[in-house]
Every structure is written in structure tokens, then in C-alpha cells.
Design an enzyme around this catalytic site. Sequence first.
Site, PDB file in Angstrom:
ATOM      1  N   CYS A 103       0.783  -1.070  -0.162  1.00  0.00           N
ATOM      2  CA  CYS A 103      -0.232   0.556  -0.121  1.00  0.00           C
ATOM      3  C   CYS A 103       1.005   1.241  -0.135  1.00  0.00           C
ATOM      4  O   CYS A 103       1.674   1.471   0.807  1.00  0.00           O
ATOM      5  CB  CYS A 103      -0.726   0.003   0.932  1.00  0.00           C
ATOM      6  SG  CYS A 103      -1.717   1.678   1.742  1.00  0.00           S
ATOM      7  N   GLU A 133       3.266  -5.972   8.620  1.00  0.00           N
ATOM      8  CA  GLU A 133       3.402  -4.825   8.434  1.00  0.00           C
ATOM      9  C   GLU A 133       4.323  -3.959   9.031  1.00  0.00           C
ATOM     10  O   GLU A 133       5.492  -3.369   8.641  1.00  0.00           O
ATOM     11  CB  GLU A 133       2.533  -3.633   8.518  1.00  0.00           C
ATOM     12  CG  GLU A 133       2.336  -2.103   7.982  1.00  0.00           C
ATOM     13  CD  GLU A 133       1.326  -1.690   8.721  1.00  0.00           C
ATOM     14  OE1 GLU A 133       1.296   0.044   8.843  1.00  0.00           O
ATOM     15  OE2 GLU A 133       0.261  -1.292   8.046  1.00  0.00           O
ATOM     16  N   THR A 172      -0.247   1.877  10.712  1.00  0.00           N
ATOM     17  CA  THR A 172      -0.990   2.189   9.531  1.00  0.00           C
ATOM     18  C   THR A 172      -3.155   1.631  10.358  1.00  0.00           C
ATOM     19  O   THR A 172      -3.371   2.537   9.816  1.00  0.00           O
ATOM     20  CB  THR A 172      -0.891   2.165   7.518  1.00  0.00           C
ATOM     21  OG1 THR A 172      -1.036   0.958   7.422  1.00  0.00           O
ATOM     22  CG2 THR A 172       0.245   2.807   7.777  1.00  0.00           C
TER      23      THR A 172
END
Length: 315
Positions: A103, A133, A172
Site C-alpha cells: 500500500c 506491516e 497504519t
Amino acid sequence: MSVSKSPLTVHVAAPRGFCAGVDRAIKIVELALERYGPPVYVRHEIVHNRFVVDRLRGLGAVFVETLDSVPDGRPVVFSAHGVPKAVPSAAEARGLDYLDATCPLVSKVHRQAQRMVDNGFHIVFIGHAGHPEVIGTFGQVPHGTMTLVETEEDARALAVANPEKTGFLTQTTLSVDDTAAIIEILKQRFPAIQAPKSEDICYATSNRQAAVKSITAKCERMLVIGAPNSSNSRRLAEVADRLGVPARLIERAGDIDWAWLGSPQAIGITAGASAPEVLVREVIDALAERFDVTEIEAEHEPEGMVFKLPRQLVA
């Protein structure tokens, strides 16, 4: 003789479901299958949703956890969660064609981490241990230049060598409220701590949490559609629970615990950023088999965010 159904108002949160980063990642796998033909290998689940992964598997995607499982001569896609720098380096060393579906908002955090370390800062990273992540972000910088903080207690116990050269970044997909509390502690303890130039928690995560908050007062129960390993989906259930509305995370309609649901007059439904709208419809259809459903979609501003595809797929 037909049995009358009890009325149920279903408040459907909005925005919900796919975000721009997830939409882009899925499209990358689909286009790679068109461009190269199957099989196309994907390192880790492209996004955390079994329905999505199974559909792509049916089209010819093969999901693996390491590059060692990718045969020579076949393309590999890196998941939306991002990967350590060593992964594309290893792919290049083997001559593999790879497509990075990270992303762009995660990539932004990666660039910030590199910039902070280049400027001599130690990074306090707020996130969940073991999440892809987090692993990918830690893999952007040399070992020892980043410390993970998961809770307010971690933030209170944290020791830093040089408060003047310390910064923080965040995963995020965190809880907006939890993260704000941790950041407040860090700022109180280390007034000079450097913050990211812009919010790290992505717009989609923030918007979906705000959407849940906007409907909870009208609901007796909340159903969150998403995978158990989806960080942003789990946070949505936590948001409702904290506001006093019991919430359940389900992957699809078959997971509804009808005894737990009971006979409410009004419930809420939302979907994590990796959950397709078809699963929302499936859940509402299942509810309509047992209740006389009135569906109300929350008012919202369309997100309208679109991310560019890799050059290899649009050339």
C-alpha cells in the site's frame, strides 16, 4: 402458515470495506495473471481476507510465505502489508520478476523510517508485534534503530538513549484512540520527540473507525465483517465494544452466532478494509431470512482515493 418475523433495523456503516490500497493490491494480482498467465506467486496473503484469497487462488495465484517457494522464472507479488528490504533484494538476486503491491501509505511510513534513521534518529514504532506491516517496516532500517511499543504501559516503561534524537512512527491500521493515548505519553515523557510529518494511521482506518462510532448509539449489537488476522477489522470491533455495544468479528454470514445476536431491534454492520461488499450483502441477506429487515446506510462522504498501478502492468 407463514411466521411473522420480528422487525430489525440494520444500520450499515459507511465508509466500509475495500480501501484504495486493498483495491490496488487485488488488481495487481489480477493483472499479473492476465499478463504472465498462471501461476503467479504471492508472498503472504495479498490482503487479510480468506474470501479474496480463495478467489484469487481460483484464478491461478499461489500464496507462499517465503521466496524459496517461488520457482525460477515465475513472477511474484509482494503483499499490501509491505516487506523488508531484503525480500526484493533476494528476488533481484535470483532474477525473479516481482511486483510490489505494498500500500502506498505503508510505503510512505517506510520512507519516513529510512529518513529518520539517515538523520541519526532512533525510532519508536507503535504497532502490533508479528504483524506483517510491522515486520516489513522494521526491515527497512538497520537492526537496533527501531523499538516497538504496543501499549501505554510500554510507552511509560520505555527508555531511550537520546531523547533529542528520538522520533515515532505508527502502523497504519491501529486504533486511532489507543494510538493517540500512547503518543500523548511519549510526548509527555520525551517533549523533543519527532513526530511524522503527517498522520501514519491511514485515512481508511480512521474513516472506518469514525463510521462505527457514528452508528453505535443506535445499535444493540455490531457485526464486523473481516478476517481474525486483519488488524483494522479487529480495531473496528474494539471501537464498538468500548462504546458499550457488544461486537463480533465474523468472516461471513455462516459465522453469525444467532444465540449471541438474540432478538435485537437494531444492529450495526461494518466491514474491514480487506472485506468485499459481497460479504456485507451476504450477511444482510442472512439477517433478512430471520428478521423483517429495514436497512439504513449511514450518510458519508465518498472516499474517492485511487492509487496508481505499477508501471510493469500499465505499460
